[in-house]
Design a protein around this motif. Sequence first.
Motif, PDB file in Angstrom:
ATOM      1  N   ILE A 291       0.838  -1.201   0.000  1.00 32.67           N
ATOM      2  CA  ILE A 291       0.000   0.000   0.000  1.00 32.67           C
ATOM      3  C   ILE A 291       0.874   1.252   0.000  1.00 32.67           C
ATOM      4  CG2 ILE A 291      -1.738   1.310   1.278  1.00 32.67           C
ATOM      5  CD1 ILE A 291      -2.780  -1.302   2.409  1.00 32.67           C
ATOM      6  N   ALA A 292       1.926   1.212   0.791  1.00 29.83           N
ATOM      7  CA  ALA A 292       2.825   2.372   0.878  1.00 29.83           C
ATOM      8  C   ALA A 292       3.419   2.693  -0.479  1.00 29.83           C
ATOM      9  CB  ALA A 292       3.930   2.098   1.892  1.00 29.83           C
ATOM     10  N   GLU A 293       3.822   1.657  -1.175  1.00 30.82           N
ATOM     11  CA  GLU A 293       4.412   1.886  -2.492  1.00 30.82           C
ATOM     12  C   GLU A 293       3.389   2.492  -3.440  1.00 30.82           C
ATOM     13  OE1 GLU A 293       6.324  -1.851  -3.384  1.00 30.82           O
ATOM     14  OE2 GLU A 293       7.946  -1.260  -2.009  1.00 30.82           O
ATOM     15  N   ASN A 294       2.181   1.962  -3.390  1.00 33.95           N
ATOM     16  CA  ASN A 294       1.107   2.508  -4.223  1.00 33.95           C
ATOM     17  C   ASN A 294       0.840   3.969  -3.941  1.00 33.95           C
ATOM     18  OD1 ASN A 294      -0.024   0.873  -6.128  1.00 33.95           O
ATOM     19  ND2 ASN A 294      -1.117  -0.350  -4.585  1.00 33.95           N
ATOM     20  N   GLU A 295       0.773   4.305  -2.660  1.00 33.04           N
ATOM     21  CA  GLU A 295       0.385   5.665  -2.282  1.00 33.04           C
ATOM     22  C   GLU A 295       1.580   6.590  -2.141  1.00 33.04           C
ATOM     23  OE1 GLU A 295      -2.300   5.757   0.993  1.00 33.04           O
ATOM     24  OE2 GLU A 295      -3.687   4.349   0.028  1.00 33.04           O
ATOM     25  N   LYS A 296       2.777   6.042  -2.290  1.00 29.58           N
ATOM     26  CA  LYS A 296       3.997   6.835  -2.192  1.00 29.58           C
ATOM     27  C   LYS A 296       4.113   7.558  -0.853  1.00 29.58           C
ATOM     28  CE  LYS A 296       4.881   7.404  -7.095  1.00 29.58           C
ATOM     29  NZ  LYS A 296       3.887   6.382  -7.456  1.00 29.58           N
ATOM     30  N   ILE A 297       3.785   6.882   0.191  1.00 28.75           N
ATOM     31  CA  ILE A 297       4.034   7.407   1.539  1.00 28.75           C
ATOM     32  C   ILE A 297       4.735   6.318   2.346  1.00 28.75           C
ATOM     33  CG2 ILE A 297       2.188   9.137   1.690  1.00 28.75           C
ATOM     34  CD1 ILE A 297       0.441   7.089   3.036  1.00 28.75           C
ATOM     35  N   PRO A 298       5.502   6.699   3.357  1.00 27.10           N
ATOM     36  CA  PRO A 298       6.213   5.675   4.126  1.00 27.10           C
ATOM     37  C   PRO A 298       5.252   4.720   4.831  1.00 27.10           C
ATOM     38  CG  PRO A 298       7.049   7.856   4.628  1.00 27.10           C
ATOM     39  CD  PRO A 298       5.810   8.044   3.808  1.00 27.10           C
ATOM     40  N   PRO A 299       5.629   3.452   4.957  1.00 20.28           N
ATOM     41  CA  PRO A 299       4.759   2.435   5.556  1.00 20.28           C
ATOM     42  C   PRO A 299       4.209   2.815   6.938  1.00 20.28           C
ATOM     43  CG  PRO A 299       6.713   1.408   4.648  1.00 20.28           C
ATOM     44  CD  PRO A 299       6.905   2.873   4.510  1.00 20.28           C
ATOM     45  N   TYR A 300       5.075   3.361   7.797  1.00 22.89           N
ATOM     46  CA  TYR A 300       4.610   3.618   9.166  1.00 22.89           C
ATOM     47  C   TYR A 300       3.541   4.694   9.232  1.00 22.89           C
ATOM     48  CZ  TYR A 300       7.731   7.560   8.771  1.00 22.89           C
ATOM     49  OH  TYR A 300       8.326   8.702   8.330  1.00 22.89           O
ATOM     50  N   ILE A 301       3.376   5.459   8.145  1.00 18.12           N
ATOM     51  CA  ILE A 301       2.298   6.457   8.135  1.00 18.12           C
ATOM     52  C   ILE A 301       0.948   5.765   7.967  1.00 18.12           C
ATOM     53  CG2 ILE A 301       1.291   8.326   6.732  1.00 18.12           C
ATOM     54  CD1 ILE A 301       3.995   9.542   6.553  1.00 18.12           C
ATOM     55  N   ILE A 302       0.965   4.619   7.284  1.00 15.42           N
ATOM     56  CA  ILE A 302      -0.288   3.872   7.104  1.00 15.42           C
ATOM     57  C   ILE A 302      -0.708   3.278   8.449  1.00 15.42           C
ATOM     58  CG2 ILE A 302      -1.336   1.912   5.916  1.00 15.42           C
ATOM     59  CD1 ILE A 302       0.558   2.694   3.577  1.00 15.42           C
TER      60      ILE A 302
ATOM     61  N   ILE B  59      -6.207   3.042  14.778  1.00 13.04           N
ATOM     62  CA  ILE B  59      -7.189   2.968  13.689  1.00 13.04           C
ATOM     63  C   ILE B  59      -8.385   3.842  14.015  1.00 13.04           C
ATOM     64  CG2 ILE B  59      -8.584   1.472  12.205  1.00 13.04           C
ATOM     65  CD1 ILE B  59      -6.742  -0.784  12.720  1.00 13.04           C
ATOM     66  N   GLY B  60      -8.461   4.976  13.350  1.00 12.31           N
ATOM     67  CA  GLY B  60      -9.615   5.857  13.461  1.00 12.31           C
ATOM     68  C   GLY B  60     -10.503   5.628  12.259  1.00 12.31           C
ATOM     69  N   GLU B  61     -11.544   6.473  12.127  1.00 13.67           N
ATOM     70  CA  GLU B  61     -12.504   6.212  11.059  1.00 13.67           C
ATOM     71  C   GLU B  61     -11.906   6.346   9.671  1.00 13.67           C
ATOM     72  OE1 GLU B  61     -16.169   8.246  11.790  1.00 13.67           O
ATOM     73  OE2 GLU B  61     -16.283   7.296  13.775  1.00 13.67           O
ATOM     74  N   VAL B  62     -11.106   7.406   9.488  1.00 15.98           N
ATOM     75  CA  VAL B  62     -10.542   7.630   8.159  1.00 15.98           C
ATOM     76  C   VAL B  62      -9.620   6.475   7.772  1.00 15.98           C
ATOM     77  CG1 VAL B  62      -9.099   9.124   6.745  1.00 15.98           C
ATOM     78  CG2 VAL B  62     -10.722  10.114   8.357  1.00 15.98           C
ATOM     79  N   LYS B  63      -8.779   6.081   8.716  1.00 20.08           N
ATOM     80  CA  LYS B  63      -7.874   4.958   8.452  1.00 20.08           C
ATOM     81  C   LYS B  63      -8.673   3.702   8.131  1.00 20.08           C
ATOM     82  CE  LYS B  63      -3.692   6.450   9.053  1.00 20.08           C
ATOM     83  NZ  LYS B  63      -2.496   6.222   9.834  1.00 20.08           N
ATOM     84  N   PHE B  64      -9.745   3.494   8.876  1.00 18.58           N
ATOM     85  CA  PHE B  64     -10.539   2.303   8.611  1.00 18.58           C
ATOM     86  C   PHE B  64     -11.112   2.330   7.203  1.00 18.58           C
ATOM     87  CE2 PHE B  64     -14.398  -0.135   8.245  1.00 18.58           C
ATOM     88  CZ  PHE B  64     -13.939  -1.384   8.625  1.00 18.58           C
ATOM     89  N   GLU B  65     -11.688   3.485   6.831  1.00 16.49           N
ATOM     90  CA  GLU B  65     -12.256   3.609   5.476  1.00 16.49           C
ATOM     91  C   GLU B  65     -11.205   3.249   4.432  1.00 16.49           C
ATOM     92  OE1 GLU B  65     -15.291   4.039   4.640  1.00 16.49           O
ATOM     93  OE2 GLU B  65     -15.850   4.216   6.772  1.00 16.49           O
ATOM     94  N   ARG B  66      -9.994   3.764   4.627  1.00 16.84           N
ATOM     95  CA  ARG B  66      -8.967   3.586   3.596  1.00 16.84           C
ATOM     96  C   ARG B  66      -8.398   2.179   3.540  1.00 16.84           C
ATOM     97  NH1 ARG B  66      -5.880   9.358   3.972  1.00 16.84           N
ATOM     98  NH2 ARG B  66      -7.780  10.523   3.534  1.00 16.84           N
ATOM     99  N   TYR B  67      -8.121   1.621   4.690  1.00 19.38           N
ATOM    100  CA  TYR B  67      -7.332   0.385   4.680  1.00 19.38           C
ATOM    101  C   TYR B  67      -7.996  -0.801   5.352  1.00 19.38           C
ATOM    102  CZ  TYR B  67      -3.946   4.152   4.041  1.00 19.38           C
ATOM    103  OH  TYR B  67      -3.303   5.265   3.617  1.00 19.38           O
ATOM    104  N   GLY B  68      -9.082  -0.548   6.082  1.00 25.08           N
ATOM    105  CA  GLY B  68      -9.680  -1.589   6.916  1.00 25.08           C
ATOM    106  C   GLY B  68      -9.919  -2.894   6.177  1.00 25.08           C
ATOM    107  N   GLU B  69     -10.619  -2.806   5.041  1.00 23.65           N
ATOM    108  CA  GLU B  69     -10.990  -4.019   4.309  1.00 23.65           C
ATOM    109  C   GLU B  69      -9.765  -4.849   3.931  1.00 23.65           C
ATOM    110  OE1 GLU B  69     -13.818  -5.394   3.818  1.00 23.65           O
ATOM    111  OE2 GLU B  69     -15.017  -3.768   4.700  1.00 23.65           O
TER     112      GLU B  69
END
Length: 591
Positions: free
Chosen positions: A532-543, A569-579
């Motif tokens: 996911i980090a590579e896809n979104e171009k952000i460091p892994p620990y930010i996810i 894991i807050g709501e936004v994080k859940f929406e993005r990555y939860g599934e």
Amino acid sequence: MILLSINEILKKYYGYDDFREGQREIIESIISHRDTFGIMPTGGGKSICYQIPAMYFGGVTIVISPLISLMKDQVDTLNSLGIKSAYINSSLSNEELNTIIHRASMGDYKLIYVAPERLESHLFRNILMILPVDQIAIDEAHCVSQWGHDFRASYRMISSLIEDLNPRPVISAFTATATELVKDDIVRLLELQEPNIYVSGFNRDNLSFKVVKSRDRKSYIVDYLKSNIESSGIIYAATRKDVERLYIFLKKLDFSVTKYHGGLEDEERKENQDLFLYDDAKVMIATNAFGMGIDKSNVRFVIHYNIPRNIESYYQEAGRAGRDGEEGECILLYDSRDINTQQYLINTSIANSDRAAIEYDKLQSIDNYCHTNKCLRKYILEYFGEDITWDNCHNCSNCTQDYELKDITVESQKIISCVYRMKESYGVGLIAEVLRGSKNQKILALAMDKLSTYGIIKNYTIGEIKEIINYLISEKYLALTKDMFSIVKLTNKAVQFIKESETIYMRIEATSKNTKGESGLFNELKALRKVIAENEKIPPYIIFSDATLKELSAKKPINKEDMLLIKGIGEVKFERYGEDFMEVIKKSNVS
Ligand code: ADP
Ligand code: MG
Ligand code: ZN
């Protein structure tokens, strides 16, 4: 829009249930418009202290932060949490700058990060005057003071900026290390008005401390990296040359390493830093130029290849381990020759003799840290002025390692008497050689082979004798003069000891190795995070932080309610990555 309480903001955006020590008090102080100064250890959670007020207020918060290259990181983190923010620095094109300013004036951002150098631009100051600025937050505020490390002249512009703003925003300042001198400077130079000052405890339970002596440092590092192959960590070395050498050495052995120091081109530094942040290189080898403002939360170890110049720097650098609250190891590899290098640096870089004496004194304190028998954590916390009532932390090499208590009373008597016979005029090295009976030119020239204490300790190596002398210094039987020459003197305690012949014990360490098993699911979740980090171009620990992945792999949540109970894991994080993450967990339940 309904106004959320600060607890609701913490849960909804960050996914955390509880504030850490000091956070609530600081946040409440800021939102009641009192200037606020927070002193918390590295990794203590300072960012949230100004970010939550930023969301609470209607307008915008300006964050003054020292490193241009790292603002992107902070801003990515915030945007990934669903908190709108931007940074303004010289890396932006004019077009990008105009867009951001336009959006800022529309009230699009809750936080804008700027480097202090920006404050020298009139254009920029004029822009700030038309924005509804509620708060100015100064991160790494020790940069304001010339007595602190990392002093930055542009930080001095902040107070004049504040004067220009009407109405005056609330000012918050944060640092991890502030001595009284630096603290007073910050309050004065930022012109804080009747500030609430919070100093939270400096202890970081999740960090373990270890001093390693008399071992080949390179082979120690090789062993360590081999048994921690999956972990991300930092190795600090004193000079650029040391960094280069160690880098080449470890690279040849195929370890996943990168490097950082002031001698590299900007571009290479940036690239290497990204390799590390994105987990493409596991280990960063660097001088102390690396790390300020680095918020990589999954750093599992920080090894000091050389002794740092004082406890303040050590605790700040070592504190970059375990920001996510998971275990972090802080290891200092001790070699007495490094002390000479540091003394030389002080001698050549500090002209003012009062200041130099302060620095020698601080160097002595970190040297003592390496020789003490006491709990290392307690030693550090007491150095920072805390009152510690316990003796054993169960998580430092002095508290946990197997050791023997060796009676060194006789050796101590011999050493003290030798210092006396040498007229308290020489350094540790020469004293050890005299005791060992060395035939070194200098000793013969000074006729020290005629002393009655010449050669009276035969069954130890010179290194071991020095070790005992250093121990006696750390226990204050002996003292070193506060200058380049570090001459050994006797203290009252030594005189007392000779009179009363008490027994002195010293710890002799046995080496132990750390091994960490990590579950298969944890590694799978880590792999998903990397994709996911590579896809979104952000460091892994930010996810997700390592701590979040650990909890996920232990609790294995497979529905939204359970997912939201996981820290981080807050709501936004859940929406993005939860599934995506639940899918991996479900699969692991089946297999
Ligand atoms: P520093 O004080 O060094 O600036 P940070 O603000 O970077 O520390 O926070 C360090 C880590 O601690 C971050 O990963 C952050 O998300 C986490 N953290 C902060 N506050 C809390 C909290 N109340 N509960 C759990 N984790 C937290
Ligand atoms: Mg910080
Ligand atoms: Zn301890």
